[in-house]
Every structure is written in structure tokens, then in C-alpha cells.
Design a protein around this motif. Structure first.
Motif, mmCIF file in Angstrom:
data_model
loop_
_atom_site.group_PDB
_atom_site.id
_atom_site.type_symbol
_atom_site.label_atom_id
_atom_site.label_comp_id
_atom_site.label_asym_id
_atom_site.label_seq_id
_atom_site.Cartn_x
_atom_site.Cartn_y
_atom_site.Cartn_z
ATOM 1 N N ALA A 66 0.825 -1.210 0.000
ATOM 2 C CA ALA A 66 0.000 0.000 0.000
ATOM 3 C C ALA A 66 0.858 1.259 0.000
ATOM 4 O O ALA A 66 0.544 2.253 -0.679
ATOM 5 N N TYR A 67 1.969 1.224 0.756
ATOM 6 C CA TYR A 67 2.852 2.398 0.780
ATOM 7 C C TYR A 67 3.448 2.646 -0.601
ATOM 8 O O TYR A 67 3.588 3.794 -1.031
ATOM 9 N N LEU A 68 3.811 1.585 -1.322
ATOM 10 C CA LEU A 68 4.367 1.741 -2.665
ATOM 11 C C LEU A 68 3.353 2.372 -3.600
ATOM 12 O O LEU A 68 3.690 3.269 -4.391
ATOM 13 N N GLU A 69 2.099 1.952 -3.519
ATOM 14 C CA GLU A 69 1.067 2.556 -4.361
ATOM 15 C C GLU A 69 0.864 4.027 -3.996
ATOM 16 O O GLU A 69 0.686 4.881 -4.865
ATOM 17 N N ALA A 70 0.894 4.341 -2.698
ATOM 18 C CA ALA A 70 0.697 5.730 -2.267
ATOM 19 C C ALA A 70 1.861 6.621 -2.666
ATOM 20 O O ALA A 70 1.681 7.793 -3.012
ATOM 21 N N SER A 71 3.097 6.080 -2.646
ATOM 22 C CA SER A 71 4.269 6.887 -2.975
ATOM 23 C C SER A 71 4.318 7.257 -4.449
ATOM 24 O O SER A 71 5.021 8.194 -4.829
ATOM 25 N N GLN A 72 3.582 6.542 -5.298
ATOM 26 C CA GLN A 72 3.546 6.877 -6.712
ATOM 27 C C GLN A 72 2.625 8.055 -7.003
ATOM 28 O O GLN A 72 2.557 8.520 -8.136
ATOM 29 N N ILE A 73 1.911 8.537 -5.987
ATOM 30 C CA ILE A 73 1.036 9.710 -6.128
ATOM 31 C C ILE A 73 1.683 10.865 -5.372
ATOM 32 O O ILE A 73 2.169 10.706 -4.257
ATOM 33 N N ALA A 74 1.724 12.038 -5.987
ATOM 34 C CA ALA A 74 2.373 13.198 -5.376
ATOM 35 C C ALA A 74 1.693 13.574 -4.067
ATOM 36 O O ALA A 74 0.467 13.429 -3.917
ATOM 37 N N VAL A 75 2.501 14.060 -3.122
ATOM 38 C CA VAL A 75 1.957 14.450 -1.819
ATOM 39 C C VAL A 75 0.985 15.618 -1.966
ATOM 40 O O VAL A 75 0.005 15.731 -1.222
ATOM 41 N N THR A 76 1.252 16.490 -2.944
ATOM 42 C CA THR A 76 0.412 17.678 -3.142
ATOM 43 C C THR A 76 -0.828 17.403 -3.990
ATOM 44 O O THR A 76 -1.544 18.342 -4.347
ATOM 45 N N ALA A 77 -1.047 16.141 -4.340
ATOM 46 C CA ALA A 77 -2.193 15.818 -5.199
ATOM 47 C C ALA A 77 -3.499 16.111 -4.467
ATOM 48 O O ALA A 77 -3.614 15.948 -3.251
ATOM 49 N N THR A 78 -4.469 16.570 -5.232
ATOM 50 C CA THR A 78 -5.794 16.871 -4.688
ATOM 51 C C THR A 78 -6.852 16.143 -5.512
ATOM 52 O O THR A 78 -6.546 15.509 -6.523
ATOM 53 N N GLY A 79 -8.075 16.274 -5.055
ATOM 54 C CA GLY A 79 -9.170 15.662 -5.803
ATOM 55 C C GLY A 79 -9.148 14.155 -5.716
ATOM 56 O O GLY A 79 -8.883 13.571 -4.649
ATOM 57 N N GLU A 80 -9.388 13.539 -6.839
ATOM 58 C CA GLU A 80 -9.469 12.081 -6.874
ATOM 59 C C GLU A 80 -8.137 11.431 -6.555
ATOM 60 O O GLU A 80 -8.077 10.443 -5.807
ATOM 61 N N GLU A 81 -7.027 11.995 -7.088
ATOM 62 C CA GLU A 81 -5.705 11.428 -6.807
ATOM 63 C C GLU A 81 -5.357 11.558 -5.324
ATOM 64 O O GLU A 81 -4.803 10.638 -4.711
ATOM 65 N N GLY A 82 -5.677 12.700 -4.738
ATOM 66 C CA GLY A 82 -5.421 12.879 -3.313
ATOM 67 C C GLY A 82 -6.218 11.896 -2.462
ATOM 68 O O GLY A 82 -5.720 11.356 -1.470
ATOM 69 N N ALA A 83 -7.458 11.654 -2.860
ATOM 70 C CA ALA A 83 -8.282 10.688 -2.125
ATOM 71 C C ALA A 83 -7.712 9.276 -2.251
ATOM 72 O O ALA A 83 -7.694 8.502 -1.283
ATOM 73 N N ARG A 84 -7.214 8.924 -3.463
ATOM 74 C CA ARG A 84 -6.604 7.604 -3.656
ATOM 75 C C ARG A 84 -5.363 7.455 -2.785
ATOM 76 O O ARG A 84 -5.135 6.412 -2.161
ATOM 77 N N ARG A 85 -4.541 8.507 -2.733
ATOM 78 C CA ARG A 85 -3.327 8.436 -1.903
ATOM 79 C C ARG A 85 -3.690 8.275 -0.417
ATOM 80 O O ARG A 85 -3.080 7.475 0.300
ATOM 81 N N GLU A 86 -4.685 9.002 0.030
ATOM 82 C CA GLU A 86 -5.108 8.897 1.427
ATOM 83 C C GLU A 86 -5.633 7.501 1.727
ATOM 84 O O GLU A 86 -5.383 6.939 2.803
ATOM 85 N N ALA A 87 -6.347 6.927 0.764
ATOM 86 C CA ALA A 87 -6.867 5.568 0.967
ATOM 87 C C ALA A 87 -5.725 4.554 1.069
ATOM 88 O O ALA A 87 -5.744 3.644 1.909
ATOM 89 N N PHE A 88 -4.691 4.703 0.223
ATOM 90 C CA PHE A 88 -3.542 3.791 0.289
ATOM 91 C C PHE A 88 -2.793 3.947 1.614
ATOM 92 O O PHE A 88 -2.330 2.957 2.190
ATOM 93 N N ILE A 89 -2.663 5.195 2.111
ATOM 94 C CA ILE A 89 -1.988 5.409 3.393
ATOM 95 C C ILE A 89 -2.766 4.743 4.518
ATOM 96 O O ILE A 89 -2.183 4.106 5.419
ATOM 97 N N LYS A 90 -4.083 4.869 4.511
ATOM 98 C CA LYS A 90 -4.893 4.198 5.524
ATOM 99 C C LYS A 90 -4.731 2.687 5.434
ATOM 100 O O LYS A 90 -4.680 1.987 6.459
#
Length: 443
Positions: free
Chosen positions: A236-260
């Protein structure tokens, strides 16, 4: 009047008068009276002709006067122009002289300035050479920098390819396990611990919670042990790290879901290790197990997303450890082992010292006895020599008459005595030994 203008006017007047006289002379010759012509008629004709000539001369004179006036005016104008030209010429000459003087002065100043600026010129020349050299070096360095940037680009591309290959490999659970065990071994070796002396690998542990096999068992001084197990919650961390920390919207939600999801994976590892209770199967072990996560970012991201995860791990008797924290703990263990070795060596040294001191006491007794024996031997030797000198040799010398070639020599006594012991350690031990030999009740 200007002499030049007067001369010009005189020439013009002379020319005109000469022309008039010549004309009159020509007419007079044409008017020669033929023979038989009336003189009165001839005179009248002559008068008429003379009047006409005079009238023409007057006309010509008026014309000449007008022309002369015009010529005079022209002469005056020319004189003024000549004066103006002369004035301009003088001004031009003065100006040229001033310009020449100024040019000479400027050249002199420039010469002085150039002489003064000669060192500056030399400095500028050397600076120009230096600039040229620097430009050459800059061009060379630019080429080298370009090559280095090209190499860096190629290295970055190879690194990206390697990172992608590594990420693909780390998605495999078996590969992640091997990586975690390798990192754990590297940290332990960096801390200075020795395998099968300070730690064991893949030891089987049996307890009421069941049997288990932690990745490593660390031995502590005093016969204590602590279990270490490597866990790699990475997917999950690997999937989240492929999305920028500053991402918003749908990408930001996907990153937050991977971190959880990553936090849930870490909590699941904590629960698993806590349920195995490795400390119950180890002898004299603190009631905890170290969960080694071989990446600082894996631990930091989980703690950032869930600040209470550390307290949750403590409640399960699990200590989350990154490479840095584990190295600190193991370095402390290595130092404890060093101190334990120093303590054991100090104890051995103390016992050896006591044994050596006792043996020195025994040696002091032997030395004292040897000294007394040597002293007795010296006394016996000196008594023997005295008896020989006083009693035996005088009788033996009476036999000298039988063979005078042989003479009995004399023997000197030994005057040196054994040296008494003076070292306080040996003297004190001798006193103790003497007191023990004398027995109780003696002063």
C-alpha cells in the motif's frame, strides 16, 4: 581707394579712350575729300560727323561712367569680400593654430596618460590572457559538465529502471521477507554483534501461545534474551508513494486511501507479533518483541497518518523499530556486552592478584629460609677456614722441607653476608608467617 581697384579702373578707361580715338581716326580717313568737292560742304559734313562722334562719345562716356560706377561698386564689393575672406582666413589660421596647439597639448596629455596607464595596460593585458585562459577552462568544464549531465541522465534512467524493478520485486511477499531479513542482519552487523555469540537467527520458540520462529534472538548480558521479527508492510505504501503528496481531488483521495491501508497493514503486523508472545518462550526475556520495519519512511508514514499507532503497539507489547532505532538499541547491547566482558576480566584479574599475593608470601618465607641457610653456610665455611689456617696448615708447612717446590696457599674468609629483606610486603608476610609458626599465646 585700394591701389588694385584704381589700377583696374585706369586700365578700363585707357582701353575705352583708345577705342574711341581709333574709331575717329578710321572715320577721318574714310572721309577724305575727293578732288573737286566743296570745302564748305565738306566742313559741314565734318562738323556733323564730329557732332555725331561727340554725341556718341558722350553716350559712351555716360555708359562708361555707369560701367565705371558699377565696376567701382563691384570693386568695393570685391574689396569687402576680400576683406571678409581675409578676416575668415585669419580666423581660420588662428583657429587652425589653436587647434594645432590643442592637438599638441591633447597628444601630450594622452602621452602622459598613456605613460601613467602603462602598468594598467600591462594589467589589462595579463587580465585578458587570464580571461582567455578562464574562457578556455570554462569551455572545457562546460564540455565536462555536459558529459556529466549526460552521464547523470543515463544514471537516473538506469536508477529509475532499477527502482521500477525493485518495486516490482518488493510486491512479492517472499522477496520482501528476504529484504527485511537482510536489512536486519546488516543493522546487527553494523552494531558490532557477532552471530551465534550475541544473537541467533531463525530460532524456534515454544510457549503457551504456540510455537514460533522469530527472525532473530538477541542475547543480553546476564543470560537475558529478546526476540526481533522483521515485517515489511510495503504494498500500500508503494502505491501511495507513486502519487504526489500535493495531489488533490481524486488522486489525493486515492493516496489517502492507500496510506490508511498501509496503517491497517502495520496494525495487522502488530497484532500478529503480539499474539505470538515470543517473550514467554525465552529465558529471562523482557515482555516485548521488537517489530523491525526496514525503512524509516514506512514507520514515519504510518505514525504521521495514525499518531496513536505507537501506543497501540506498546499495548500489544510490540516495539516498532526502524533501522536507526534498532541500531541504537543494538549498539547499547554491544556496549553492555563490552562492559560485561570488562567486569569478568576485572574479576579474574582480582582473583589472580590475590593468588599472586599469597604466592609472594610463600616465596618470602622460602627466601628468608634460604638467607638463613646461606648465612649458616658462610659461618661454617669461615670456621673451617679458621681451623685450617690455625691448626692444619702450620703442621702441614713443616712438611715443606720434603718438597720446597710446592707451597700451601692461604684461604680468605667470606666477609659478605646475605642481604636482609627490606620490602614491606615481604617483611609483613614474614611476620605473619612467624606469628603463625609461633602459635597462639606468644607475644
Amino acid at each position: 581707394m585700394d591701389p588694385i581697384a584704381a589700377l583696374i579702373i585706369g586700365l578700363v578707361v585707357g582701353i575705352v579712350l583708345g577705342a574711341v580715338i581709333g574709331l575717329l581716326f578710321a572715320r577721318t580717313r574714310r572721309a577724305d575729300v575727293p578732288v573737286g568737292v566743296d570745302p564748305a560742304l565738306l566742313a559741314s559734313q565734318h562738323e556733323l560727323a564730329l557732332g555725331a562722334v561727340r554725341a556718341e562719345e558722350a553716350t559712351r562716356r555716360s555708359q562708361l561712367g555707369s560701367e565705371l560706377a558699377a565696376i567701382q561698386a563691384t570693386a568695393v564689393a570685391l574689396k569687402e569680400q576680400v576683406a571678409a575672406q581675409q578676416e575668415q582666413y585669419r580666423e581660420l589660421v588662428d583657429r587652425q593654430r589653436r587647434d594645432q596647439a590643442a592637438e599638441a597639448e591633447r597628444q601630450q596629455r594622452e602621452s602622459t596618460v598613456l605613460q601613467a596607464l602603462t602598468p594598467v595596460q600591462e594589467s589589462l593585458r595579463s587580465m585578458q590572457l587570464k580571461v582567455t585562459e578562464l574562457e578556455t577552462q570554462r569551455s572545457l568544464q562546460h564540455g565536462q559538465l555536459t558529459q556529466q549531465l549526460r552521464n547523470a541522465t543515463e544514471s537516473e534512467e538506469r536508477l529509475r529502471s532499477t527502482a521500477e524493478s525493485l518495486a516490482s520485486a518488493l510486491r512479492n511477499n517472499a522477496t520482501r521477507g528476504v529484504w527485511g531479513e537482510t536489512q536486519l542482519r546488516n543493522v546487527v552487523q553494523a552494531a558490532g554483534l557477532i552471530e551465534r555469540v550475541d544473537f541467533d537467527v531463525q530460532s524456534s520458540i515454544s510457549s503457551d501461545a504456540g510455537s514460533g520462529r522469530p527472525d532473530m534472538v538477541i542475547h543480553l548480558p546476564g543470560g537475558k534474551n529478546i526476540a526481533v521479527d522483521a515485517k515489511v508492510p510495503f504494498t500500500a505504501y508503494l502505491e501511495a508513494s507513486q502519487i504526489a503528496v500535493t495531489a488533490t481531488g481524486e488522486e489525493g483521495a486515492r493516496r489517502e486511501a492507500f496510506i490508511k491501508q498501509h496503517v491497517r497493514a502495520v496494525r495487522a503486523h502488530i497484532d500478529t507479533l503480539g499474539s505470538k508472545a515470543y517473550w514467554a518462550g525465552l529465558e529471562a526475556s523482557p515482555e516485548l518483541v521488537i517489530a523491525f520495519i526496514p525503512s524509516e519512511s514506512l514507520v514515519a508514514s504510518a505514525m504521521e497518518a495514525d499518531p496513536g499507532i505507537m501506543d497501540y503497539a506498546f499495548s500489544k507489547r510490540v516495539a516498532l523499530s526502524s533501522p536507526v532505532t534498532l541500531w541504537s538499541v543494538l549498539k547499547t547491547v554491544a556496549f553492555s556486552w563490552q562492559q560485561d566482558v570488562v567486569t569478568q576480566e576485572a574479576k579474574m584479574l582480582f582473583e589472580t592478584s590475590r593468588e599472586l599475593y599469597g604466592r609472594l608470601a610463600t616465596l618470602a618465607g622460602h627466601i628468608e629460609k634460604l638467607g638463613r641457610s646461606i648465612e649458616s653456610t658462610v659461618k661454617n665455611y669461615n670456621g673451617f677456614v679458621g681451623s685450617l689456617e690455625r691448626q692444619v696448615l702450620p703442621s702441614a708447612r713443616k712438611l715443606n722441607v720434603l718438597d720446597e717446590s710446592k707451597v700451601l696457599g692461604t684461604h680468605a674468609e667470606i666477609e659478605e653476608l646475605p642481604r636482609d629483606l627490606s620490602a614491606f610486603e615481604l617483611v609483613a608476610e614474614l611476620e605473619i608467617v612467624s606469628a603463625l609458626e609461633a602459635g597462639p599465646g606468644t607475644d
